[in-house]
Design an enzyme around this catalytic site. Structure first.
Site, PDB file in Angstrom:
ATOM      1  CG  ASP A  12      -1.948  -1.051   1.216  1.00 39.20           C
ATOM      2  OD1 ASP A  12      -2.230  -1.587   0.129  1.00 39.20           O
ATOM      3  OD2 ASP A  12      -2.506  -1.365   2.278  1.00 39.20           O
ATOM      4  CG  ASP A 131     -11.620  -3.975  -0.561  1.00 40.88           C
ATOM      5  OD1 ASP A 131     -10.797  -4.879  -0.784  1.00 40.88           O
ATOM      6  OD2 ASP A 131     -11.365  -2.764  -0.711  1.00 40.88           O
TER       7      ASP A 131
END
Length: 253
Positions: A12, A131
């Site tokens: 990330d 997600d």
């Protein structure tokens, strides 16, 4: 035995640095993404995933520059995602050197983007990230905006549509399991693997090497993605692969 199972570190990236959180919050610094990419490539990672979690225009420029630098130092495929909202964003990332793009919120808002990407570049370029969180009613619901906004879409229904529209693989992150290091959502993974004709990447839950084994055996995942256990040196990829191989999992050593 089929295709080798893949081990995929995920980075990330925020403001040019690698960060990691728990349940999508409480971020901490994990190092320079280009140097980490080089190390992972040298140490036997099969692929890499980079997610741009800075949404500003400045962040986009920083991230694109990083993608170009990563492409120069690794010799394995890598996927980029985060902030890819339109076809032009896909072209920009591929031109910078990425092999695949990952789309999530944009795919839910504009499903035809999946068709566009796969038609123009081939389905192998389009990774659809999902997600999802298991709610009190027992259903898995899809979330957008980095896990901040729930949608009415249910995991399996959306995954099937994604596959039908031409996505090459699905990156499924269980928000319940993300960063908690207690294992992957293996029941949900197995459901997806049984119902879909495309590969499923497991994400969210790696804490020890047994969790990877469980994701491949119980969850029937084609690949397992993890972040903090790799970034902070808790699991080394060569040792992980040696363990999996000894347990009968086909991996590239």
């Amino acid at each position: 035995m089929g295709l080798a199972k893949r081990i995929i570190p995920c980075l990330d990236v925020k403001d040019g640095m690698t960060v990691k959180g728990v349940n999508f919050v409480n971020l901490r610094n994990a190092g320079d993404p280009v140097e980490l990419a080089r190390q992972y490539s040298d140490n036997g990672a099969d692929e890499l995933v980079f997610l741009d979690i800075t949404a500003s225009a400045d962040g986009r420029k920083t991230f694109t520059n990083m993608v170009s630098k990563v492409a120069q130092v690794i010799n394995i495929p890598f996927t980029v995602g985060g902030g890819i909202n339109a076809f032009e964003d896909v072209e920009r990332m591929l031109n910078a050197g990425a092999d695949k793009v990952s789309i999530n919120s944009a795919a839910i808002k504009n499903p035809s983007l999946i068709n566009q990407i796969s038609s123009a570049f081939g389905s192998q370029v389009c990774v659809c990230a999902i997600d999802a969180r298991k709610e009190d009613d027992g259903e898995w619901y899809c979330y957008i905006k980095g896990g901040r906004e729930r949608t009415p879409l249910k995991l399996l229904e959306w995954a099937k549509e994604v596959s039908q529209r031409g996505a090459g693989e699905i990156l499924f992150t269980s928000m319940n399991h993300d960063g908690v290091k207690q294992g992957f959502a293996n029941e949900a993974l197995a459901m997806l693997a049984d119902e879909l004709p495309i590969p499923v990447i497991a994400s969210g839950g790696a804490g020890k090497r047994e969790h990877f084994l469980d994701a491949f055996t119980q969850g029937k995942a084609d690949a397992v993605l993890a972040a903090s256990v790799f970034h902070f040196g808790e699991i080394a990829i060569p040792e992980l692969k040696a363990y999996l191989s000894a347990e009968g999992i086909k991996v590239r050593i």
